[in-house]
Scaffold this motif. Structure first.
Motif, PDB file in Angstrom:
ATOM      1  N   UNK A  45      72.717  62.026  48.971  1.00 36.08           N
ATOM      2  CA  UNK A  45      72.418  62.428  50.350  1.00 36.08           C
ATOM      3  C   UNK A  45      73.636  63.107  50.973  1.00 36.08           C
ATOM      4  N   UNK A  46      74.780  62.437  50.863  1.00 36.81           N
ATOM      5  CA  UNK A  46      75.983  62.970  51.494  1.00 36.81           C
ATOM      6  C   UNK A  46      76.516  64.194  50.755  1.00 36.81           C
ATOM      7  N   UNK A  47      76.297  64.230  49.447  1.00 41.53           N
ATOM      8  CA  UNK A  47      76.714  65.419  48.698  1.00 41.53           C
ATOM      9  C   UNK A  47      75.935  66.644  49.158  1.00 41.53           C
ATOM     10  N   UNK A  48      74.627  66.459  49.366  1.00 45.72           N
ATOM     11  CA  UNK A  48      73.808  67.591  49.797  1.00 45.72           C
ATOM     12  C   UNK A  48      74.124  67.993  51.234  1.00 45.72           C
ATOM     13  N   UNK A  49      74.392  67.000  52.098  1.00 39.64           N
ATOM     14  CA  UNK A  49      74.764  67.314  53.480  1.00 39.64           C
ATOM     15  C   UNK A  49      76.083  68.081  53.506  1.00 39.64           C
ATOM     16  N   UNK A  50      77.046  67.653  52.680  1.00 46.66           N
ATOM     17  CA  UNK A  50      78.341  68.339  52.613  1.00 46.66           C
ATOM     18  C   UNK A  50      78.167  69.796  52.191  1.00 46.66           C
ATOM     19  N   UNK A  51      77.141  70.035  51.397  1.00 42.25           N
ATOM     20  CA  UNK A  51      76.894  71.399  50.930  1.00 42.25           C
ATOM     21  C   UNK A  51      76.151  72.234  51.960  1.00 42.25           C
ATOM     22  N   UNK A  52      75.172  71.612  52.662  1.00 42.43           N
ATOM     23  CA  UNK A  52      74.317  72.363  53.572  1.00 42.43           C
ATOM     24  C   UNK A  52      74.806  72.362  55.013  1.00 42.43           C
ATOM     25  N   UNK A  53      75.177  71.212  55.548  1.00 42.50           N
ATOM     26  CA  UNK A  53      75.614  71.104  56.952  1.00 42.50           C
ATOM     27  C   UNK A  53      76.844  70.211  57.036  1.00 42.50           C
ATOM     28  N   UNK A  54      77.996  70.680  56.568  1.00 45.84           N
ATOM     29  CA  UNK A  54      79.207  69.843  56.512  1.00 45.84           C
ATOM     30  C   UNK A  54      79.692  69.339  57.868  1.00 45.84           C
ATOM     31  N   UNK A  55      79.325  70.019  58.955  1.00 44.85           N
ATOM     32  CA  UNK A  55      79.792  69.564  60.267  1.00 44.85           C
ATOM     33  C   UNK A  55      79.238  68.177  60.626  1.00 44.85           C
ATOM     34  N   UNK A  85      70.439  52.527  59.711  1.00 49.16           N
ATOM     35  CA  UNK A  85      69.769  53.592  60.469  1.00 49.16           C
ATOM     36  C   UNK A  85      70.591  54.871  60.536  1.00 49.16           C
ATOM     37  N   UNK A  86      71.919  54.756  60.496  1.00 47.83           N
ATOM     38  CA  UNK A  86      72.749  55.967  60.503  1.00 47.83           C
ATOM     39  C   UNK A  86      72.520  56.760  59.223  1.00 47.83           C
ATOM     40  N   UNK A  87      72.497  56.073  58.074  1.00 51.09           N
ATOM     41  CA  UNK A  87      72.274  56.768  56.799  1.00 51.09           C
ATOM     42  C   UNK A  87      70.875  57.360  56.732  1.00 51.09           C
ATOM     43  N   UNK A  88      69.890  56.650  57.308  1.00 53.31           N
ATOM     44  CA  UNK A  88      68.529  57.194  57.328  1.00 53.31           C
ATOM     45  C   UNK A  88      68.487  58.466  58.170  1.00 53.31           C
ATOM     46  N   UNK A  89      69.162  58.440  59.318  1.00 55.40           N
ATOM     47  CA  UNK A  89      69.214  59.626  60.164  1.00 55.40           C
ATOM     48  C   UNK A  89      69.874  60.800  59.472  1.00 55.40           C
ATOM     49  N   UNK A  90      70.930  60.523  58.698  1.00 53.83           N
ATOM     50  CA  UNK A  90      71.598  61.595  57.961  1.00 53.83           C
ATOM     51  C   UNK A  90      70.679  62.146  56.872  1.00 53.83           C
ATOM     52  N   UNK A  91      69.993  61.238  56.162  1.00 53.10           N
ATOM     53  CA  UNK A  91      69.076  61.681  55.108  1.00 53.10           C
ATOM     54  C   UNK A  91      67.934  62.513  55.683  1.00 53.10           C
ATOM     55  N   UNK A  92      67.516  62.180  56.901  1.00 57.99           N
ATOM     56  CA  UNK A  92      66.400  62.896  57.528  1.00 57.99           C
ATOM     57  C   UNK A  92      66.729  64.358  57.775  1.00 57.99           C
ATOM     58  N   UNK A  93      68.009  64.662  57.923  1.00 51.11           N
ATOM     59  CA  UNK A  93      68.423  66.056  58.107  1.00 51.11           C
ATOM     60  C   UNK A  93      67.946  66.916  56.941  1.00 51.11           C
ATOM     61  N   UNK A  94      67.857  66.305  55.768  1.00 56.83           N
ATOM     62  CA  UNK A  94      67.483  67.037  54.554  1.00 56.83           C
ATOM     63  C   UNK A  94      65.979  67.119  54.341  1.00 56.83           C
ATOM     64  N   UNK A  95      65.210  66.308  55.062  1.00 59.95           N
ATOM     65  CA  UNK A  95      63.773  66.242  54.801  1.00 59.95           C
ATOM     66  C   UNK A  95      62.884  66.610  55.998  1.00 59.95           C
TER      67      UNK A  95
END
Length: 481
Positions: A209-219, A282-292
């Protein structure tokens, strides 16, 4: 339909558990604090209830969805608040047992020797808790609507839950809240574990999840997300640390005053920071939701929308019951806090025989107002910060009154509080831009300035340096009931 049935049955079970006492509590003192002998684990669940609420369940995932790493401010403030509470709570409980306090306003009235100040604190406390009560009712309705997809189920569940909360608080008081708090934390922990397990399975682990966020929306992995920058993060955390650490929210007082001893409170303060780690879910779920999820998904809908995409309907229903319990228990504590402030401090001439009647009326009115406001959709994260901003203005008075000898007068403290609350209200309702700085923190500045100047004037005009000396023996006359 299955999800709706599970949720309604779950809400009814929660309410029935709260009404479980065979006899109605008829003494205002026993209703609020019992015999001041609640043991460690029961007190643990009562105090932990403030950590896992509908804000944790919905608002925090929404913050992570829009603000990324900035959402960890909630873990930061709760973790930092408990070390402060380690020293503050036992001292307050000691004074309360010796002097007979039932509310925060009793503390202000007695320590500063000013009945009018107790009334002011009670009025401010009751009013500023209404948005927090509304947050719980609103959150419960959102949970049901998101889980069932039915707006009518949303309204019905809010009405049923409000009625049940009113009944079990009126009937059982602190004992009923304690019983439901135990079930609520078990349900919440299980619900969060189910949700994060579903996310982990869906993404083949958490690290992807965090690897993909770092690639797509690092901010989102920094404090640079739009609207949730470092200024917002630091000031929001500071104002909530002050509010939670110094117990400026009136509904935090009954669990403190009902505890068996100061050692029970100190023990909880040592271990409850670890409990806050659940909020990472819930924070990790919210971050994962950015991708889905689509970027325009409402923040409050993120957690349950994600959950509905990865688990069967009946599991979603059980998760929603956990969320509903996270609304009902805090709502019960908040409405008790409001009613006792009104019956014990605002209406001080009420006879003991009529005090419980007043409590019942206030419970119905407070829940009715919150239900009415809650039927209009609100940003539950904003409601939380509004409550903290207003009640934080009571922090200077609480700190000054903790001393063995109270050296500051009632008028300086009262004027500071009023100026601070008016400042918060002005900024909030006038929509004054603050550059991301929390309004409660801004308001503390004029609050403290007025307090210092007014105290200097008081002393220059002959005011004594010591307004009250703490009584040395327990036979001292307690606050009038």
């Amino acid at each position: 339909m299955t999800v709706a049935i599970i949720i309604i049955v779950g809400i009814l079970i929660i309410g029935a558990l709260g009404i479980g006492l065979r006899r109605r509590q008829t003494s205002a003192s026993h209703w609020v604090v019992g015999k001041r002998d609640i043991p460690k684990w029961t007190t643990w669940f009562l105090q932990a209830g403030e950590s896992l609420t509908t804000f944790s369940f919905l608002g925090l995932a929404g913050l992570a969805f829009g603000g990324g790493a900035s959402a960890v401010y909630a873990i930061g403030y709760l973790t930092m608040a408990w070390p402060i509470n380690y020293f503050v709570a036992p001292r307050i409980r000691e004074l309360a047992q010796r002097r007979g306090y039932l509310t925060m306003a009793d503390y202000f009235e007695d320590r500063f020797r000013a009945r009018w100040l107790g009334k002011v604190v009670a009025i401010i406390g009751a009013i500023t808790l209404i948005p927090y009560l509304q947050l719980q009712i609103t959150g419960l309705g959102m949970i049901v609507e998101l889980a069932t997809g039915s707006s009518s189920a949303r309204g019905l569940s809010m009405v049923i839950a409000s009625i049940l909360v009113a009944i079990f608080v009126a009937w059982s008081g602190i004992k009923g809240i304690a019983r439901v708090a135990i079930l609520k934390d078990i349900l919440m922990a299980l619900a969060l574990i189910v949700v994060i397990a579903g996310v982990a399975i869906s993404f083949n682990g958490i690290s992807p999840v965090f690897a993909e966020i770092a690639d797509r929306t690092p901010t989102l992995l920094t404090l640079q997300a739009d609207g949730f920058g470092p200024v917002w993060f630091v000031t929001s955390m500071l104002v909530t640390v002050i509010g939670a650490g110094f117990a400026t929210l009136p509904h935090l007082w009954p669990p403190m005053l009902a505890a068996k001893s100061g050692e029970v409170l100190r023990s909880n303060s040592k271990w409850l920071p670890i409990y806050q780690l659940l909020l990472f879910i819930p924070i990790m779920v919210g971050m994962a939701a950015v991708l889905r999820l689509p970027s325009d998904t409402p923040g409050n809908a993120v957690l349950l929308t994600m959950t509905g995409n990865i688990v069967p309907d009946w599991v979603l229903g059980l998760v929603a019951v956990g969320g509903a319990s996270a609304a009902m228990v805090p709502a019960a504590g908040i409405v008790m806090g409001i009613s006792t402030l009104v019956s014990s401090n605002v209406l001080q001439n009420v006879s003991p025989a009529r005090k419980m009647t007043v409590n019942y009326v206030v419970i119905v009115v407070a829940l009715g107002l919150s239900l009415a406001f809650g039927l209009v959709r609100s940003d539950i994260g904003a409601l939380l910060l509004l409550t903290y901003g207003g009640t934080t203005q009571l922090a200077p008075g609480i700190v000054l009154a903790l001393q063995r000898k109270v050296r500051v007068g009632a008028w300086p403290v009262g004027l500071g509080v009023l100026v601070g609350v008016v400042t918060v209200a002005t900024i909030t309702f006038a929509g004054i831009p603050t550059g991301g700085i929390d309004s409660g923190l801004i308001a503390l500045v004029p609050n403290l300035v007025v307090l210092v100047v007014a105290e200097a004037i008081r002393r220059a005009r002959g005011g004594t340096a010591v307004e009250q000396v703490e009584f040395e023996d327990d036979a001292a006359v307690p606050v009038a009931r």
